[in-house]
Scaffold this active site. Structure first.
Site, PDB file in Angstrom:
ATOM      1  N   LYS A 204       0.864  -1.179   0.000  1.00 17.89           N
ATOM      2  CA  LYS A 204       0.000   0.000   0.000  1.00 17.89           C
ATOM      3  C   LYS A 204       0.897   1.224   0.000  1.00 17.89           C
ATOM      4  O   LYS A 204       1.676   1.432   0.930  1.00 17.89           O
ATOM      5  CB  LYS A 204      -0.903  -0.007   1.221  1.00 17.89           C
ATOM      6  CG  LYS A 204      -1.770   1.241   1.309  1.00 17.89           C
ATOM      7  CD  LYS A 204      -2.802   1.154   2.409  1.00 17.89           C
ATOM      8  CE  LYS A 204      -3.626   2.419   2.472  1.00 17.89           C
ATOM      9  NZ  LYS A 204      -4.638   2.353   3.536  1.00 17.89           N
ATOM     10  N   LYS A 257      -2.108  -1.531  -3.867  1.00 16.05           N
ATOM     11  CA  LYS A 257      -2.974  -0.357  -3.823  1.00 16.05           C
ATOM     12  C   LYS A 257      -2.154   0.910  -3.900  1.00 16.05           C
ATOM     13  O   LYS A 257      -1.171   1.006  -3.167  1.00 16.05           O
ATOM     14  CB  LYS A 257      -3.736  -0.393  -2.489  1.00 16.05           C
ATOM     15  CG  LYS A 257      -4.631   0.791  -2.249  1.00 16.05           C
ATOM     16  CD  LYS A 257      -5.250   0.676  -0.887  1.00 16.05           C
ATOM     17  CE  LYS A 257      -6.075   1.910  -0.626  1.00 16.05           C
ATOM     18  NZ  LYS A 257      -6.581   1.949   0.714  1.00 16.05           N
TER      19      LYS A 257
HETATM   20  C1  PBG Z   1      -7.175   3.738   5.392  1.00 18.55           C
HETATM   21  C2  PBG Z   1      -7.648   3.473   4.016  1.00 18.55           C
HETATM   22  C3  PBG Z   1      -7.517   4.378   2.957  1.00 18.55           C
HETATM   23  C4  PBG Z   1      -8.121   3.801   1.846  1.00 18.55           C
HETATM   24  C5  PBG Z   1      -8.609   2.547   2.233  1.00 18.55           C
HETATM   25  N1  PBG Z   1      -8.293   2.359   3.588  1.00 18.55           N
HETATM   26  C6  PBG Z   1      -6.966   5.749   2.921  1.00 18.55           C
HETATM   27  C7  PBG Z   1      -5.635   6.007   3.471  1.00 18.55           C
HETATM   28  O1  PBG Z   1      -4.798   5.127   3.648  1.00 18.55           O
HETATM   29  O2  PBG Z   1      -5.422   7.174   3.778  1.00 18.55           O
HETATM   30  C8  PBG Z   1      -8.197   4.473   0.515  1.00 18.55           C
HETATM   31  C9  PBG Z   1      -9.168   3.954  -0.460  1.00 18.55           C
HETATM   32  C10 PBG Z   1      -9.444   4.854  -1.592  1.00 18.55           C
HETATM   33  O3  PBG Z   1      -8.809   5.912  -1.809  1.00 18.55           O
HETATM   34  O4  PBG Z   1     -10.360   4.519  -2.367  1.00 18.55           O
HETATM   35  N2  PBG Z   1      -6.869   2.714   6.213  1.00 18.55           N
END
Ligand code: PBG
Length: 333
Positions: A204, A257
């Site tokens: 991520k 991601k």
């Molecule tokens: C946070 C989380 C995020 C997303 C999913 N879980 C945002 C972040 O890490 O700030 C983002 C998903 C998206 O942008 O569609 N745990």
């Protein structure tokens, strides 16, 4: 010069009709590949989300209705993201393991209405934490913020147990703390939830493409950024290292991601590991397609489909996408 080339090899023969193209098609997207992310809040009404046109913050009832529509369109997996009221947010995010919290109630409601659907829950503190970070924040004397790894992992285990208890099929840690997959696996097994799977957000990245999502949940960090836990977008080998650890710790599925700008990472993990790979087409990717389509500049459905095919072709087995319901409906026809 003759008009006919002496050309025994003509790749176009394999594209000459829709049925021939069907025979040679290498990548096929089906509704079974899609995971539908849904937002919810503890309010009686459904609110459209300004930063994500077409998405809503659903009431509990609205959520069950939307899951029903998605189910009818062919979607078989959903993941929930809660907007938690400000007064419930604390530095340690205790609300994340409240058995009567919004997510456990949503899991119970959706599983009892649609027992066949796979319910995935997000494991991280950001919706619950008054600092808007995925982990517990310590403020250093020089003003710097430190995200406490091990303290956070202990809380994430309680959150995962709470979701398993409510009936979640898969828990999905999105926090990027070190060692959380192994600890969550051990906690689940010890409590008798050995059938609950872990879909780990393995690679991520600290991405600007999450902007619209943070707007949807009001979950942006109050100070600092997420770069001490989410990965640097420049790194590829580091994704292999994260994946090795998640696999060793017992992840059932691993995730990349965002998806579109990280297709090479999907391919890298696909080639190096046997586990199923998920990719998350995040809010910014969705919003870019939606906004370009709004004034007719691009064809939303075709571009959405092509973006998902690209993600699958790169090696993803499953895709989290806000287009899930619409695209599944299209594919089921
Ligand atoms: C946070 C989380 C995020 C997303 C999913 N879980 C945002 C972040 O890490 O700030 C983002 C998903 C998206 O942008 O569609 N745990």
């Amino acid at each position: 010069m003759s008009e006919k080339l002496n050309l025994p090899l003509r790749p176009r023969r394999n594209r000459k009709s829709e049925s021939v193209r069907g025979l040679v098609r290498e990548t096929v997207l089906t509704p079974a590949d899609l995971i539908y992310p849904l937002f919810l809040h503890d309010e009686p009404q459904n609110d459209p989300i300004a930063s994500m046109p077409g998405c809503h913050r659903w009431s509990l009832e609205g959520l069950v209705g939307e899951v029903g529509e998605a189910w009818n369109a062919g979607v078989r997996a959903v993941v929930f993201f809660p907007k938690i009221a400000d007064f419930l947010k604390t530095p340690r995010g205790e609300e994340c393991h409240n058995p009567d919290g919004l997510i456990p109630r949503a899991v119970r409601a959706v599983k009892s209405a649609y027992p066949g659907i796979t319910v995935i829950t997000d494991i991280a503190l950001d919706p619950y934490n008054s600092d808007g970070h995925d982990g517990v924040v310590e403020r250093m004397p020089d003003g710097d913020l430190k995200i406490l790894n091990d303290e956070t992992v202990a809380i994430l285990c309680r959150q995962a147990l709470c979701h398993a208890e409510a009936g979640a099929d898969i828990v999905s840690p999105s926090d990027m703390m070190d060692g959380r997959v192994g600890e969550i696996r051990a906690a689940l097994d010890e409590a008798g939830y050995e059938e609950v799977s872990i879909l780990s957000y393995t690679a991520k990245y600290a991405s600007a493409y999450y902007g619209p999502f943070r707007g949807a949940l009001d979950s942006a960090p109050k100070a600092g950024d997420k770069k001490t836990y989410q990965m640097d977008p420049t790194n590829r080998r580091e994704a292999l290292r994260e994946a090795e650890l998640d696999v060793a710790e017992g992840a059932d599925m691993i995730m990349v991601k965002p998806a579109g700008p990280y297709l090479d990472i999907i391919r890298t993990l696909r080639d190096a590991f046997d586990l199923p790979i998920a990719a998350y087409q995040v809010s910014g990717e969705y919003l870019m397609i939606k906004s370009a389509a709004k004034d007719g500049w691009i064809d939303e459905e075709k571009v959405a489909m092509e973006s998902l095919i690209g993600i699958k072709r790169a090696g993803a087995d499953m895709i989290l996408t806000y287009f899930a319901k619409d695209i599944a409906g299209k594919l089921s026809k």
